[in-house]
Write a protein that holds these residues in place. Structure first.
Motif, PDB file in Angstrom:
ATOM      1  N   UNK A 155      -5.146  62.768  -7.364  1.00 53.29           N
ATOM      2  CA  UNK A 155      -5.683  61.803  -8.334  1.00 53.29           C
ATOM      3  C   UNK A 155      -5.522  60.390  -7.802  1.00 53.29           C
ATOM      4  N   UNK A 156      -6.636  59.723  -7.589  1.00 58.73           N
ATOM      5  CA  UNK A 156      -6.571  58.308  -7.221  1.00 58.73           C
ATOM      6  C   UNK A 156      -7.886  57.662  -7.594  1.00 58.73           C
ATOM      7  N   UNK A 157      -7.826  56.699  -8.500  1.00 54.67           N
ATOM      8  CA  UNK A 157      -9.073  56.051  -8.908  1.00 54.67           C
ATOM      9  C   UNK A 157      -9.672  55.294  -7.726  1.00 54.67           C
ATOM     10  N   UNK A 158      -8.827  54.576  -7.001  1.00 50.77           N
ATOM     11  CA  UNK A 158      -9.341  53.794  -5.860  1.00 50.77           C
ATOM     12  C   UNK A 158      -9.679  54.706  -4.687  1.00 50.77           C
ATOM     13  N   UNK A 159      -9.078  55.872  -4.664  1.00 49.10           N
ATOM     14  CA  UNK A 159      -9.320  56.806  -3.562  1.00 49.10           C
ATOM     15  C   UNK A 159      -8.692  56.372  -2.258  1.00 49.10           C
ATOM     16  N   UNK A 160      -7.737  55.441  -2.320  1.00 49.55           N
ATOM     17  CA  UNK A 160      -7.153  54.985  -1.054  1.00 49.55           C
ATOM     18  C   UNK A 160      -5.670  54.654  -1.159  1.00 49.55           C
ATOM     19  N   UNK A 161      -5.057  54.916  -2.295  1.00 51.58           N
ATOM     20  CA  UNK A 161      -3.648  54.536  -2.467  1.00 51.58           C
ATOM     21  C   UNK A 161      -2.771  55.247  -1.429  1.00 51.58           C
ATOM     22  N   UNK A 162      -1.976  54.432  -0.706  1.00 52.37           N
ATOM     23  CA  UNK A 162      -1.237  54.958   0.447  1.00 52.37           C
ATOM     24  C   UNK A 162      -0.330  56.123   0.055  1.00 52.37           C
ATOM     25  N   UNK A 163       0.364  55.989  -1.059  1.00 50.98           N
ATOM     26  CA  UNK A 163       1.323  57.034  -1.436  1.00 50.98           C
ATOM     27  C   UNK A 163       0.594  58.358  -1.685  1.00 50.98           C
ATOM     28  N   UNK A 164      -0.481  58.277  -2.455  1.00 53.90           N
ATOM     29  CA  UNK A 164      -1.201  59.498  -2.822  1.00 53.90           C
ATOM     30  C   UNK A 164      -1.868  60.124  -1.599  1.00 53.90           C
ATOM     31  N   UNK A 165      -2.498  59.270  -0.784  1.00 57.83           N
ATOM     32  CA  UNK A 165      -3.227  59.819   0.349  1.00 57.83           C
ATOM     33  C   UNK A 165      -2.252  60.393   1.391  1.00 57.83           C
ATOM     34  N   UNK A 166      -1.051  59.807   1.506  1.00 58.25           N
ATOM     35  CA  UNK A 166      -0.057  60.360   2.451  1.00 58.25           C
ATOM     36  C   UNK A 166       0.330  61.768   2.031  1.00 58.25           C
ATOM     37  N   UNK A 167       0.606  61.924   0.732  1.00 49.80           N
ATOM     38  CA  UNK A 167       1.003  63.261   0.266  1.00 49.80           C
ATOM     39  C   UNK A 167      -0.155  64.239   0.437  1.00 49.80           C
ATOM     40  N   UNK A 168      -1.369  63.739   0.218  1.00 48.31           N
ATOM     41  CA  UNK A 168      -2.530  64.614   0.403  1.00 48.31           C
ATOM     42  C   UNK A 168      -2.610  65.088   1.864  1.00 48.31           C
ATOM     43  N   UNK A 169      -2.442  64.150   2.803  1.00 45.23           N
ATOM     44  CA  UNK A 169      -2.558  64.536   4.219  1.00 45.23           C
ATOM     45  C   UNK A 169      -1.548  65.643   4.550  1.00 45.23           C
ATOM     46  N   UNK A 170      -0.330  65.452   4.046  1.00 46.85           N
ATOM     47  CA  UNK A 170       0.718  66.450   4.323  1.00 46.85           C
ATOM     48  C   UNK A 170       0.394  67.794   3.666  1.00 46.85           C
ATOM     49  N   UNK A 171      -0.063  67.720   2.424  1.00 51.87           N
ATOM     50  CA  UNK A 171      -0.368  68.964   1.705  1.00 51.87           C
ATOM     51  C   UNK A 171      -1.547  69.678   2.359  1.00 51.87           C
ATOM     52  N   UNK A 172      -2.535  68.907   2.768  1.00 56.74           N
ATOM     53  CA  UNK A 172      -3.750  69.476   3.395  1.00 56.74           C
ATOM     54  C   UNK A 172      -3.373  70.258   4.651  1.00 56.74           C
ATOM     55  N   UNK A 173      -2.478  69.645   5.431  1.00 56.76           N
ATOM     56  CA  UNK A 173      -2.081  70.312   6.675  1.00 56.76           C
ATOM     57  C   UNK A 173      -1.252  71.573   6.385  1.00 56.76           C
ATOM     58  N   UNK A 174      -0.326  71.427   5.444  1.00 59.48           N
ATOM     59  CA  UNK A 174       0.536  72.574   5.125  1.00 59.48           C
ATOM     60  C   UNK A 174      -0.298  73.735   4.561  1.00 59.48           C
ATOM     61  N   UNK A 175      -1.273  73.421   3.715  1.00 61.43           N
ATOM     62  CA  UNK A 175      -2.112  74.473   3.131  1.00 61.43           C
ATOM     63  C   UNK A 175      -2.943  75.145   4.223  1.00 61.43           C
ATOM     64  N   UNK A 176      -3.536  74.329   5.111  1.00 59.59           N
ATOM     65  CA  UNK A 176      -4.370  74.900   6.177  1.00 59.59           C
ATOM     66  C   UNK A 176      -3.545  75.853   7.043  1.00 59.59           C
ATOM     67  N   UNK A 177      -2.303  75.452   7.345  1.00 63.73           N
ATOM     68  CA  UNK A 177      -1.438  76.332   8.152  1.00 63.73           C
ATOM     69  C   UNK A 177      -1.171  77.642   7.430  1.00 63.73           C
ATOM     70  N   UNK A 178      -1.013  77.557   6.142  1.00 60.72           N
ATOM     71  CA  UNK A 178      -0.643  78.744   5.371  1.00 60.72           C
ATOM     72  C   UNK A 178      -1.831  79.680   5.107  1.00 60.72           C
ATOM     73  N   UNK A 179      -2.969  79.084   4.705  1.00 61.33           N
ATOM     74  CA  UNK A 179      -4.067  79.956   4.253  1.00 61.33           C
ATOM     75  C   UNK A 179      -5.254  79.987   5.218  1.00 61.33           C
ATOM     76  N   UNK A 180      -5.236  79.098   6.221  1.00 62.10           N
ATOM     77  CA  UNK A 180      -6.374  79.013   7.151  1.00 62.10           C
ATOM     78  C   UNK A 180      -7.370  77.962   6.687  1.00 62.10           C
ATOM     79  N   UNK A 181      -8.031  77.310   7.689  1.00 58.01           N
ATOM     80  CA  UNK A 181      -8.944  76.188   7.376  1.00 58.01           C
ATOM     81  C   UNK A 181     -10.036  76.598   6.383  1.00 58.01           C
ATOM     82  N   UNK A 182     -10.541  77.796   6.551  1.00 56.15           N
ATOM     83  CA  UNK A 182     -11.716  78.180   5.751  1.00 56.15           C
ATOM     84  C   UNK A 182     -11.391  78.324   4.253  1.00 56.15           C
TER      85      UNK A 182
END
Ligand code: PA5
Length: 477
Positions: A155-182
């Motif tokens: 959730x980010x109205x501006x779509x660029x808040x550093x805190x939110x986007x940092x957690x997203x980057x980490x979660x995105x990578x962790x999820x991809x490792x776990x379930x696969x990119x597709x």
């Protein structure tokens, strides 16, 4: 207080009622020195009237939320009905206005041990809202979650808040490792502006479902948009009731007359008291379920009303300092200060008439006089008696206080409270003649962070950050 008879927004039934009692703000109870006089309210009326029409003209986005969301509510419900069972965990990645409403809803409406208690969850996922980039906390959360069974609402109205986007980057990578990119897209939802910022672009690229935050609704006023509604629906909250409560309160807060409009009355008294040095506003619910509502309100009040300049660009540096407290816990922490410290506070209690559960104390140790008075009373009675006793004692000492009384904590009454406090904030902002909806004071710190971390376009901020006098070693121990 009269209530509009619009059949669409019926008067709240007895079990869904909120009343505001401001007797203890006035001279009749507090004495001439500390109390407000009714004549002061009368003098404020012409200003309040102007403010009322200004708000009507501005049509602030939050004020329309109870009415204009049928489609989005259906979509949220459908998604929650179809997908809540696919996940064990629902994680909100957002901060400030994009997180606090979610937490307030969860604490108020779900079982106090919801995440631990599979029985009361009945198949709904657990909810986590980290609301911070503390590495220890987020790493521990990633360790805890089975990512195969987790969905993240970014959730980010501006779509660029550093805190939110940092957690997203980490979660995105962790999820991809776990379930696969597709299969990454099965684990993310984006809640953001319809057409600006990076988050919507990412959602489109990745194929994430997305929900929009209306342009005219700022972060801290957005709890009744998908920002708060989605996690609520995924954890089993009746979001239509929440909006119905907000709509009922919107009708009451449509009144022009301060004496008929609870948001205006409480706001006007806080404003008058501020002019007389009561510059701190304490919110003190006597209900653990409402403790995070006080946290949400603290942000709403602080970011909306703490401003350097008024609408005409004149320097005013205004803003009551919001403080959150919890009864009875903070009777053993803060109340000594409220009773005997400076006369610079207004305390707003929230009292709950009916708790959803209650316990009666057993009549043990009948021979111990200092203890046997408890037997036979319930915890609800004890908690409410403590509230009433604290209220009485504060009033006796000339300490301004008001009580918002809630018949019970429910989705309906929480919707009423959200709307009441948002309208009050809008009203007080207009009385201060400031822009309630911006937050320029947080930009400079953010820009230094961007400069230091190397964000394109912020190089000057990096140099400015470094350009200050060398620290005086004597001042560092
Ligand atoms: O109330 C506000 O506007 C802020 O607290 C924002 O909600 C917070 O800064 C997060 O912003 P965003 O939703 O753009 O990531």
């Amino acid at each position: 207080m009269t209530i509009n008879n619009n059949p669409e927004n019926k008067q709240a039934e007895p079990g869904r009622k909120i009343t505001l009692d401001v007797n203890n703000m006035f001279a009749a109870r507090l004495g001439e020195e500390q109390g407000i006089r009714k004549s002061q309210v009368a003098e404020l009326k012409p200003r309040a009237r102007e403010v009322h029409y200004r708000i009507q003209e501005q049509k602030p986005g939050f004020a329309r939320l109870p009415y204009r969301q049928d489609k989005v509510v259906s979509r949220i419900r459908e998604m929650a009905d179809e997908r809540a069972g696919d996940y064990d965990n629902f994680v909100v990645l957002g901060i400030g206005g994009s997180a606090l409403g979610n937490i307030a809803l969860q604490t108020a409406l779900n079982d106090p041990y919801y995440n631990l208690n599979t029985g009361s969850r009945e198949g709904y996922p657990r909810l986590f809202v980290p609301d911070n980039v503390d590495p220890e906390r987020f790493a521990a959360l990633l360790d805890l979650l089975d990512l195969e069974r987790t969905v993240f609402n970014v959730i980010s109205k501006s779509g660029s808040t550093a805190e939110t986007m940092s957690l997203y980057l980490l979660a995105r990578e962790a999820v991809a490792e776990e379930v696969g990119q597709e299969r990454v897209a099965e684990h993310f939802i984006a809640t953001t502006s319809r057409d600006s910022g990076y988050l919507i672009e990412i959602a489109e690229r990745e194929g994430y479902p997305s929900f929009s935050i209306p342009d005219d609704v700022g972060g801290r006023f957005s709890v009744l948009t998908p920002v708060g509604l989605l996690s609520a629906a995924f954890t089993g909250v009746n979001i239509s009731e929440l909006l119905a409560g907000a709509a009922e309160m919107a009708e009451r807060c449509r009144m022009e007359d301060i004496w008929e409009n609870p948001a205006y009355l409480h706001g006007a008294l806080q404003y008058l008291a501020y002019q007389e040095g009561k510059i701190m506003s304490v919110m003190m619910p006597y209900s653990h379920a409402l403790k995070d509502l006080a946290d949400w309100y603290r942000q709403l009040w602080a970011e909306s009303l703490g401003k350097e300049v008024n609408r005409r660009g004149e320097r005013v540096n205004v803003g009551p300092t919001p403080i959150k407290a919890l009864g009875a816990t903070d009777q053993h922490s803060q109340v000594q200060l409220y009773m005997e410290g400076p006369y610079d506070k207004i305390i707003t209690f929230i009292e709950v008439e009916n708790y959803r559960r209650n316990l009666e104390m057993p009549e043990l140790y009948r021979d111990l006089d200092g203890l046997n008075y408890l037997g036979g009373h319930s915890l609800a009675r004890l908690l409410n008696t403590e509230k009433q006793a604290t209220e009485r004692a504060l009033t006796k000492r000339g300490r301004a206080n008001a009580t918002i009384k809630v018949s019970e904590v429910s989705a309906f009454t929480l919707g009423q409270l959200f709307y009441l406090l948002e309208m009050e904030t809008a009203f007080v902002g207009e009385l201060f003649d400031i822009n309630t909806y911006n937050q320029p004071g947080v930009e400079l710190g953010k820009n230094y962070t961007y400069g230091i971390l190397g964000r394109e376009g912020y190089q000057d901020k990096k140099s400015e950050f470094k350009d200050w006098s060398d620290p005086d070693p004597e001042l560092i121990l």
